[in-house]
Design a protein around this motif. Structure first.
Motif, PDB file in Angstrom:
ATOM      1  N   LEU A 188      47.611  41.742  37.289  1.00 42.98           N
ATOM      2  CA  LEU A 188      47.056  42.134  38.877  1.00 42.98           C
ATOM      3  C   LEU A 188      46.423  40.638  39.109  1.00 42.98           C
ATOM      4  O   LEU A 188      46.722  40.266  40.329  1.00 42.98           O
ATOM      5  CB  LEU A 188      46.147  42.920  38.715  1.00 42.98           C
ATOM      6  CG  LEU A 188      45.328  43.439  40.011  1.00 42.98           C
ATOM      7  CD1 LEU A 188      46.542  44.276  40.897  1.00 42.98           C
ATOM      8  CD2 LEU A 188      44.256  44.263  40.198  1.00 42.98           C
ATOM      9  N   SER A 193      48.932  38.748  41.622  1.00 45.01           N
ATOM     10  CA  SER A 193      49.147  39.714  42.894  1.00 45.01           C
ATOM     11  C   SER A 193      49.537  38.629  44.071  1.00 45.01           C
ATOM     12  O   SER A 193      48.922  37.535  44.081  1.00 45.01           O
ATOM     13  CB  SER A 193      47.683  40.348  43.309  1.00 45.01           C
ATOM     14  OG  SER A 193      47.879  40.699  44.647  1.00 45.01           O
ATOM     15  N   CYS A 194      50.707  38.863  44.715  1.00 41.78           N
ATOM     16  CA  CYS A 194      51.135  38.428  45.787  1.00 41.78           C
ATOM     17  C   CYS A 194      51.738  36.863  45.460  1.00 41.78           C
ATOM     18  O   CYS A 194      51.943  35.968  46.243  1.00 41.78           O
ATOM     19  CB  CYS A 194      50.163  37.820  46.837  1.00 41.78           C
ATOM     20  SG  CYS A 194      49.163  39.330  47.515  1.00 41.78           S
ATOM     21  N   GLN A 203      45.632  35.785  48.227  1.00 43.83           N
ATOM     22  CA  GLN A 203      45.475  36.869  47.327  1.00 43.83           C
ATOM     23  C   GLN A 203      44.337  37.656  47.916  1.00 43.83           C
ATOM     24  O   GLN A 203      44.425  38.958  48.241  1.00 43.83           O
ATOM     25  CB  GLN A 203      44.936  36.478  45.893  1.00 43.83           C
ATOM     26  CG  GLN A 203      46.192  36.258  45.116  1.00 43.83           C
ATOM     27  CD  GLN A 203      45.809  35.909  43.786  1.00 43.83           C
ATOM     28  OE1 GLN A 203      45.025  35.234  43.440  1.00 43.83           O
ATOM     29  NE2 GLN A 203      46.449  36.563  42.690  1.00 43.83           N
ATOM     30  N   SER A 216      43.035  41.697  46.962  1.00 44.16           N
ATOM     31  CA  SER A 216      44.009  42.209  46.425  1.00 44.16           C
ATOM     32  C   SER A 216      43.916  42.104  44.933  1.00 44.16           C
ATOM     33  O   SER A 216      44.775  43.438  44.087  1.00 44.16           O
ATOM     34  CB  SER A 216      45.599  41.945  46.649  1.00 44.16           C
ATOM     35  OG  SER A 216      45.815  40.538  46.365  1.00 44.16           O
ATOM     36  N   ILE A 217      43.298  41.117  44.126  1.00 41.82           N
ATOM     37  CA  ILE A 217      43.444  40.995  42.707  1.00 41.82           C
ATOM     38  C   ILE A 217      42.427  41.981  41.954  1.00 41.82           C
ATOM     39  O   ILE A 217      42.428  42.190  40.822  1.00 41.82           O
ATOM     40  CB  ILE A 217      43.067  39.612  42.289  1.00 41.82           C
ATOM     41  CG1 ILE A 217      41.391  39.470  42.496  1.00 41.82           C
ATOM     42  CG2 ILE A 217      43.831  38.623  42.957  1.00 41.82           C
ATOM     43  CD1 ILE A 217      40.874  38.455  41.333  1.00 41.82           C
ATOM     44  N   GLY A 222      42.038  45.232  42.288  1.00 42.60           N
ATOM     45  CA  GLY A 222      42.772  46.717  41.964  1.00 42.60           C
ATOM     46  C   GLY A 222      41.437  47.887  42.174  1.00 42.60           C
ATOM     47  O   GLY A 222      40.779  48.007  43.194  1.00 42.60           O
ATOM     48  N   LEU A 263      38.016  47.168  43.432  1.00 43.02           N
ATOM     49  CA  LEU A 263      37.349  46.927  44.689  1.00 43.02           C
ATOM     50  C   LEU A 263      36.803  48.008  45.266  1.00 43.02           C
ATOM     51  O   LEU A 263      35.984  47.995  46.101  1.00 43.02           O
ATOM     52  CB  LEU A 263      38.737  46.549  45.443  1.00 43.02           C
ATOM     53  CG  LEU A 263      38.643  46.429  47.100  1.00 43.02           C
ATOM     54  CD1 LEU A 263      37.726  45.076  47.478  1.00 43.02           C
ATOM     55  CD2 LEU A 263      39.867  46.144  47.649  1.00 43.02           C
ATOM     56  N   TYR A 264      37.438  49.501  44.915  1.00 42.01           N
ATOM     57  CA  TYR A 264      36.877  50.574  45.350  1.00 42.01           C
ATOM     58  C   TYR A 264      35.582  50.570  45.114  1.00 42.01           C
ATOM     59  O   TYR A 264      34.718  51.221  45.880  1.00 42.01           O
ATOM     60  CB  TYR A 264      37.749  51.652  45.334  1.00 42.01           C
ATOM     61  CG  TYR A 264      39.107  51.696  45.872  1.00 42.01           C
ATOM     62  CD1 TYR A 264      39.354  51.694  47.073  1.00 42.01           C
ATOM     63  CD2 TYR A 264      40.350  50.975  44.990  1.00 42.01           C
ATOM     64  CE1 TYR A 264      40.842  51.643  47.516  1.00 42.01           C
ATOM     65  CE2 TYR A 264      41.570  50.816  45.559  1.00 42.01           C
ATOM     66  CZ  TYR A 264      41.881  51.174  46.824  1.00 42.01           C
ATOM     67  OH  TYR A 264      43.007  50.914  47.277  1.00 42.01           O
ATOM     68  N   GLN A 272      38.969  43.234  34.611  1.00 44.86           N
ATOM     69  CA  GLN A 272      40.091  42.508  35.262  1.00 44.86           C
ATOM     70  C   GLN A 272      40.381  41.053  34.350  1.00 44.86           C
ATOM     71  O   GLN A 272      41.706  40.439  34.442  1.00 44.86           O
ATOM     72  CB  GLN A 272      39.872  42.363  36.666  1.00 44.86           C
ATOM     73  CG  GLN A 272      40.155  40.975  37.431  1.00 44.86           C
ATOM     74  CD  GLN A 272      41.736  41.073  37.699  1.00 44.86           C
ATOM     75  OE1 GLN A 272      42.152  42.238  37.817  1.00 44.86           O
ATOM     76  NE2 GLN A 272      42.599  40.102  38.209  1.00 44.86           N
ATOM     77  N   LYS A 277      37.208  35.141  50.361  1.00 46.60           N
ATOM     78  CA  LYS A 277      37.653  36.403  50.850  1.00 46.60           C
ATOM     79  C   LYS A 277      36.900  37.638  50.613  1.00 46.60           C
ATOM     80  O   LYS A 277      36.727  38.522  51.429  1.00 46.60           O
ATOM     81  CB  LYS A 277      39.168  36.438  50.523  1.00 46.60           C
ATOM     82  CG  LYS A 277      40.163  35.372  50.994  1.00 46.60           C
ATOM     83  CD  LYS A 277      40.085  35.286  52.498  1.00 46.60           C
ATOM     84  CE  LYS A 277      40.609  36.453  53.327  1.00 46.60           C
ATOM     85  NZ  LYS A 277      42.231  36.261  53.423  1.00 46.60           N
ATOM     86  N   THR A 297      35.000  39.968  53.241  1.00 46.61           N
ATOM     87  CA  THR A 297      35.319  41.424  53.226  1.00 46.61           C
ATOM     88  C   THR A 297      34.080  42.237  53.355  1.00 46.61           C
ATOM     89  O   THR A 297      34.061  43.322  54.198  1.00 46.61           O
ATOM     90  CB  THR A 297      36.195  41.903  52.150  1.00 46.61           C
ATOM     91  OG1 THR A 297      37.543  41.301  52.051  1.00 46.61           O
ATOM     92  CG2 THR A 297      36.368  43.557  52.109  1.00 46.61           C
TER      93      THR A 297
END
Length: 350
Positions: free
Chosen positions: A10, A13-14, A76, A79-80, A82, A85-86, A108, A150, A154
């Motif tokens: 992960l 990502s991107c 990124q 998004s890294i 996964g 994040l939630y 991670q 970032k 957020t």
């Protein structure tokens, strides 16, 4: 100390998108540092952090962009993280979210840790790599800073700015380029990379918080595998699951992905009381049982997904494991799905 730490794929990502924007061929960059391109399609996979740092180092060199890592981290963003994040976004406050990040970061990344410390009225969110002298580590630390910025934006708001950015190394280019990228010039040659901001931000509530969802996410993440080098057999099996569908997998290929010498990997596994062949058989058995429950997969396809050169070799191995043929096993365990398996006309029961 972890001898050979790992990170989730992960972390890539991107990568295809950003590397291409820098004039690079993403697959070629991966190949040159001995990372399989399959990792781009398997975010749950793992890779050696040493290889990841080498990738960033190569991309900086080939792109001619000294701030490749920093800009990639900003690209990124969250998004890294996964599933993590939630959990972070469903904490009650910014401080609680960053505490969740600190406590669960090893899901991670097994090569570094995140710390959150208070210094008077200031908070410091810092990043600490276990092997801090790896080639490319400056790029990796700047990437972490970009991701951290970032993440805070957020959680707090898109206009958030840190009071200071700390970097462990000297400037990689003209400091004005950092100002253009971050909105400020970092403090260089600090004791560790990190973000400094008012501790008041830690008390800010998160509007997205859902207490029930947070509890369910905690339970889910509690069952996830943490990336430490202490469970080497588990990491080998993870790599086998990722690489077998692309063809035959040898200990040399696995060792290369893990930045190990093959003999050293054999010795480490022997210390754990297991061999590479044992892990290969266990992984193939587990995957075979899973595939036999899927009516869309034929025996011929299954043998390829398990890394066998032909169907007969797979059938012989299956009989050795379970003392029955794949068809008999499916009759016993998945009777409603058995007819679909017979799409493979080449298979003859043993």
């Amino acid at each position: 100390m972890n001898v050979n730490p790992f990170v989730r794929a992960l972390s890539l990502s991107c990568f295809e998108e950003f590397a291409s924007s820098q004039g690079l061929n993403p697959v070629e960059m991966l190949r040159r540092v001995s990372l399989p391109a399959e990792l781009l399609r398997r975010p749950e996979g793992i890779l050696s952090y040493r290889r990841f740092c080498a990738l960033l180092d190569l991309c900086e060199l080939q792109s001619g962009n000294p701030l490749f890592g920093l800009q990639y981290g900003l690209h990124q963003g969250v998004s890294i993280f996964g599933p993590l994040l939630y959990l972070i976004r469903n904490a009650k406050t910014v401080g609680a979210a960053l505490t969740e990040l600190r406590q669960n970061y090893s899901l991670q990344n097994g090569a570094a840790e995140v710390r959150l410390e208070l210094e008077g009225e200031l908070a410091v969110l810092s990043y600490h790599i276990i092997e801090s002298d790896l080639p490319g580590v400056c790029q990796a630390e700047e990437l972490a800073i970009g991701i951290g910025v970032k993440l805070m934006r957020t959680l707090v708001g898109g206009s958030w700015q840190p009071g200071a950015v700390l970097l462990r190394h000297a400037p990689l280019t003209d400091p004005a380029a950092y100002r253009r990228t971050l909105g400020l010039i970092p403090t260089f040659e600090a004791s560790c990379p990190g973000l400094v901001f008012s501790s008041d931000a830690l008390d800010l509530p998160l509007n997205s918080a859902d207490v029930t969802l947070h509890r369910l996410l905690e339970e889910h993440i509690g069952n996830m595998e943490r990336l430490t080098a202490d469970d080497l057999p588990c990491h080998v099996k993870q790599l086998l699951r990722n690489l077998l569908p692309s063809g035959r997998v040898t200990i040399e290929k696995i060792a290369d992905c893990m930045a190990f010498n093959p003999r050293a990997l054999q010795r480490r596994l022997a210390q754990e009381g297991i061999s590479f062949q044992d892990l290969l058989d266990e992984t193939r058995q587990s995957m075979a049982r899973h595939y036999l429950e899927d009516p869309s997969i034929s025996l011929a396809q299954m043998s390829g997904l398990l890394g066998y050169s032909d169907l007969s070799a797979f059938c012989r191995a299956f009989h050795r494991w379970f003392s029955v043929s794949p068809r008999e096993w499916q009759k016993q365990h998945c009777p409603n799905k058995q007819p679909h398996l017979l799409r493979s006309r080449r298979y003859k029961p043993s």
